[in-house]
Scaffold this active site. Structure first.
Site, mmCIF file in Angstrom:
data_model
loop_
_atom_site.group_PDB
_atom_site.id
_atom_site.type_symbol
_atom_site.label_atom_id
_atom_site.label_comp_id
_atom_site.label_asym_id
_atom_site.label_seq_id
_atom_site.Cartn_x
_atom_site.Cartn_y
_atom_site.Cartn_z
ATOM 1 N N SER A 30 0.804 -1.251 0.058
ATOM 2 C CA SER A 30 0.040 0.159 -0.128
ATOM 3 C C SER A 30 0.958 1.102 -0.084
ATOM 4 O O SER A 30 0.359 2.212 0.240
ATOM 5 C CB SER A 30 -0.987 -0.126 1.256
ATOM 6 O OG SER A 30 -0.456 0.150 2.574
ATOM 7 N N THR A 52 -39.861 22.827 -13.917
ATOM 8 C CA THR A 52 -40.215 21.437 -13.421
ATOM 9 C C THR A 52 -40.208 20.787 -14.674
ATOM 10 O O THR A 52 -40.652 21.084 -15.610
ATOM 11 C CB THR A 52 -41.295 21.219 -12.550
ATOM 12 O OG1 THR A 52 -42.642 21.535 -13.733
ATOM 13 C CG2 THR A 52 -41.489 22.309 -11.329
ATOM 14 N N HIS A 53 -39.529 19.449 -14.503
ATOM 15 C CA HIS A 53 -39.484 18.855 -15.602
ATOM 16 C C HIS A 53 -38.601 19.386 -17.072
ATOM 17 O O HIS A 53 -38.816 19.094 -18.203
ATOM 18 C CB HIS A 53 -40.754 18.273 -16.356
ATOM 19 C CG HIS A 53 -41.690 17.616 -15.310
ATOM 20 N ND1 HIS A 53 -41.728 16.245 -14.933
ATOM 21 C CD2 HIS A 53 -42.535 18.282 -14.402
ATOM 22 C CE1 HIS A 53 -42.596 16.021 -14.022
ATOM 23 N NE2 HIS A 53 -43.072 17.477 -13.841
ATOM 24 N N SER A 80 -12.535 23.784 -28.762
ATOM 25 C CA SER A 80 -12.675 22.806 -29.672
ATOM 26 C C SER A 80 -11.223 22.540 -30.707
ATOM 27 O O SER A 80 -10.713 23.850 -30.988
ATOM 28 C CB SER A 80 -13.742 22.718 -30.450
ATOM 29 O OG SER A 80 -13.747 21.824 -31.651
ATOM 30 N N LYS A 137 -16.063 27.380 -30.671
ATOM 31 C CA LYS A 137 -16.460 26.682 -29.505
ATOM 32 C C LYS A 137 -15.928 27.317 -28.227
ATOM 33 O O LYS A 137 -14.895 27.683 -28.038
ATOM 34 C CB LYS A 137 -16.355 25.130 -29.358
ATOM 35 C CG LYS A 137 -16.917 24.410 -30.516
ATOM 36 C CD LYS A 137 -18.689 24.517 -30.366
ATOM 37 C CE LYS A 137 -19.089 23.771 -29.098
ATOM 38 N NZ LYS A 137 -18.972 22.551 -29.141
ATOM 39 N N ASN A 164 -16.325 25.604 -24.532
ATOM 40 C CA ASN A 164 -17.074 24.569 -23.795
ATOM 41 C C ASN A 164 -16.920 24.473 -22.314
ATOM 42 O O ASN A 164 -15.717 25.100 -21.764
ATOM 43 C CB ASN A 164 -16.277 23.276 -24.408
ATOM 44 C CG ASN A 164 -16.834 23.106 -25.756
ATOM 45 O OD1 ASN A 164 -17.956 23.235 -26.085
ATOM 46 N ND2 ASN A 164 -15.878 22.289 -26.614
ATOM 47 N N GLU A 173 -18.469 19.756 -16.924
ATOM 48 C CA GLU A 173 -18.950 18.393 -17.433
ATOM 49 C C GLU A 173 -18.078 17.329 -16.599
ATOM 50 O O GLU A 173 -18.689 16.308 -16.163
ATOM 51 C CB GLU A 173 -18.544 18.233 -18.794
ATOM 52 C CG GLU A 173 -19.405 19.155 -19.642
ATOM 53 C CD GLU A 173 -19.062 19.095 -21.225
ATOM 54 O OE1 GLU A 173 -19.311 18.529 -21.932
ATOM 55 O OE2 GLU A 173 -18.271 19.953 -21.645
ATOM 56 N N TYR A 194 -9.226 -7.409 12.048
ATOM 57 C CA TYR A 194 -8.644 -6.946 10.815
ATOM 58 C C TYR A 194 -8.555 -7.894 9.840
ATOM 59 O O TYR A 194 -8.291 -9.029 10.153
ATOM 60 C CB TYR A 194 -7.199 -6.464 11.142
ATOM 61 C CG TYR A 194 -6.539 -5.748 10.114
ATOM 62 C CD1 TYR A 194 -6.677 -4.459 9.573
ATOM 63 C CD2 TYR A 194 -5.614 -6.544 9.188
ATOM 64 C CE1 TYR A 194 -6.314 -3.841 8.617
ATOM 65 C CE2 TYR A 194 -5.061 -6.065 8.061
ATOM 66 C CZ TYR A 194 -5.251 -4.608 7.752
ATOM 67 O OH TYR A 194 -4.559 -3.968 6.493
HETATM 68 N N1 ARG Z 1 -1.223 -1.440 4.986
HETATM 69 C C1 ARG Z 1 -2.142 -1.979 5.882
HETATM 70 C C2 ARG Z 1 -3.623 -1.074 5.626
HETATM 71 O O1 ARG Z 1 -3.693 -0.298 4.922
HETATM 72 C C3 ARG Z 1 -1.921 -1.908 7.293
HETATM 73 C C4 ARG Z 1 -1.027 -2.959 7.676
HETATM 74 C C5 ARG Z 1 -1.906 -3.782 8.515
HETATM 75 N N2 ARG Z 1 -1.253 -5.181 7.931
HETATM 76 C C6 ARG Z 1 -1.255 -6.242 8.456
HETATM 77 N N3 ARG Z 1 -0.989 -7.309 8.158
HETATM 78 N N4 ARG Z 1 -2.007 -6.796 9.622
HETATM 79 O O2 ARG Z 1 -4.481 -1.785 6.180
#
Ligand code: ARG
Length: 486
Positions: free
Chosen positions: A23, A152-153, A274, A280, A282, A287, A314
């Site tokens: 992560s 409305t609509h 454009s 144009k 835009n 959007e 967890y």
């Molecule tokens: N990187 C993990 C998360 O975002 C946190 C670590 C927890 N990992 C674990 N193996 N207990 O949730």
């Protein structure tokens, strides 16, 4: 193996697997929070005599060095920011560093980090919402007498004022603000000290770390503390709601900038061109707000699905929640800023709005109401007479109405008391607005009152926001203070 967590295993992790479960990229968002969490934790460990003062100071110094080095100074091949920071602390502080992870798990650590980063974003987002509400109300203040068709609509329905329309949007954003405030109260609770889920046998002080980190209170049950991401669901839901509100005003400004409406012109700073059509102009930014409302809705659906039926406590699944949360808040915050700027800088074509109130027999409701008040025929009868009248477009003379009423009810309305002057009044869009002065209506006296009232709400919202920020800053300041030897 330089991975401090792999003693249980005999080989390093397959590179592809390591990347798959990492992560670290997403964790950039919680880098600073994790420094704070580690600092609060070791400070408390020291106060509780779980680690020595010297070790505590060495760790704090190492954490300061890491903070200065920034996220980029971490080993990005590691699994997440927590192990990367801990490894670096050990590298910098040696054996003392090896004591940092006493009585803390990455499970309570990450939950705490997310809450710290999120509450920061929530506060910024609330400030941005206030800015948007201010822009809408300031604009409304200038347009309490700017008549325009209400729809409305998407069909011409009844006359209103541009102020009335803008206050409607401002009120929706006030509710978004309130939802963010409510969510904030449940975000700003501290899971730290929960350990992996079963707390710890060390005599840690959870209240103290919560206080050092500026939390209002604890997520008490240690299993709940690491298992729940309900605060993320709640926040993304509030974000999605706000995005929907943004998309609706964005869509109106898109429509109103077309030659068919021609009610507004976006500032060039908010317009695109454009590559082939030289003429144009835009509204691409608006959007994209319309489209990104869907992406935030998607984030909500993703997080709901990730958490659904997930056994306690967890599971690594929870890691997958965080990117959705980050994307949702970052999309919302940029959308808020762009919408605010686009509206603030748009040119409002009051004359075009007023002209449109003379199209589509927009005063028909008031005409039927006038017939009721002047002749005492039932509303549904008046409705039928005016409806029949409307088939051939707007009619404005008493004679024309009498011809129709004779056909529909066998009597002339003029004989029942309808006069040309009350008819003229009913057919005047401005008069329509003037008499709609009941609470919440578009009459200028009422919109002026509403604007004043909303401006007061903004001041008090600003104050309570500043208080929240002040509390957090005061707490974190202690943790940011340079490490002093004693
Ligand atoms: N990187 C993990 C998360 O975002 C946190 C670590 C927890 N990992 C674990 N193996 N207990 O949730």
């Amino acid at each position: 193996m330089n991975d401090i967590l792999r003693s249980r295993l005999t080989s390093g992790m397959d590179k592809d697997v390591a990347e798959f479960i990492s992560s670290i990229d997403v964790d950039r968002w919680i880098f600073e929070s994790d420094i704070f969490v580690n600092k609060a934790h070791v400070t408390m460990l020291c106060e509780q005599n779980i680690i020595s003062k010297e070790d505590c100071l060495s760790i704090l110094r190492a954490l300061d060095t890491i903070k200065k080095g920034g996220f980029a100074s971490l080993d990005a091949t590691l699994e997440d920011v927590h192990v990367a920071i801990e490894s670096k602390v050990i590298e910098l502080a040696g054996e003392a560093g090896s004591r940092m992870h006493t009585a803390i798990s990455r499970n309570d650590e990450v939950a705490t980090c997310i809450r710290i980063a999120l509450r920061e974003e929530l506060l910024e987002m609330m400030r941005e919402l206030i800015a948007l509400r201010k822009v809408l109300l300031n604009m409304a203040d200038k347009h309490t007498s700017t008549v325009m068709p209400g729809f409305t609509h998407l069909q011409h329905a009844q006359p209103t004022t541009f102020a009335h329309h803008l206050i409607a949007h401002a009120d929706a954003f006030k509710r978004d603000f309130n939802r963010a405030t409510d969510a904030y109260a449940r975000v700003n609770l501290c899971p730290l000290g929960a350990g992996a889920f079963a707390s710890t046998g060390f005599s840690i002080n959870r209240e103290r770390t919560a206080q050092l980190l500026g939390f209002e209170s604890l997520i008490e049950n240690s299993m709940d503390a690491v298992s729940t991401r309900d605060f993320a669901i709640e926040c993304i839901s509030a974000f999605a709601n706000t995005m929907v509100d943004l998309s609706r005003i964005a869509e109106e400004f898109i429509l109103w900038s077309t030659p068919e409406f021609d009610f507004i012109e976006l500032d060039d700073g908010y317009a695109s061109t454009s590559s082939i059509m030289p003429q144009k102009k835009n509204p691409d930014a608006l959007e994209l707000i319309r489209a990104r409302a869907s992406s935030v809705g998607g984030a909500l659906q993703s997080v709901l699905s990730i958490c659904k039926a997930l056994p306690y406590s967890y599971n690594r699944d929870l890691q997958e929640v965080t990117p959705h949360l980050i994307n949702a808040i970052s999309t919302l915050r940029s959308s808020l800023r762009i919408t605010t700027g686009a509206i603030d800088t748009a040119q409002i074509k009051s004359d075009r709005m007023a002209a449109a109130t003379h199209v589509g027999f927009i005063t028909a409701t008031e005409l039927a109401d006038t017939v009721v008040r002047e002749t005492n025929v039932p509303f549904r009868t008046a409705y039928q007479i005016v409806g029949t009248l409307a088939r051939s477009g707007q009619k404005t003379t008493l004679d024309e109405i009498d011809v129709v009423s004779k056909k529909v009810i066998g009597k002339k309305l003029s004989e029942l008391g309808l006069t040309q002057s009350s008819l003229d009044k009913a057919l005047d869009p401005e008069q329509n607005i003037q008499i709609r002065g009941i609470r919440g209506g578009p009459a200028p006296k009422e919109t002026i009152r509403m604007i004043k009232d909303r401006m007061k709400q903004i001041s008090s919202d600003m104050k309570s926001l500043d208080q929240k920020v002040g509390k957090i800053n005061a707490a974190l300041k202690q943790l940011n203070a340079p490490v002093r030897e004693k």
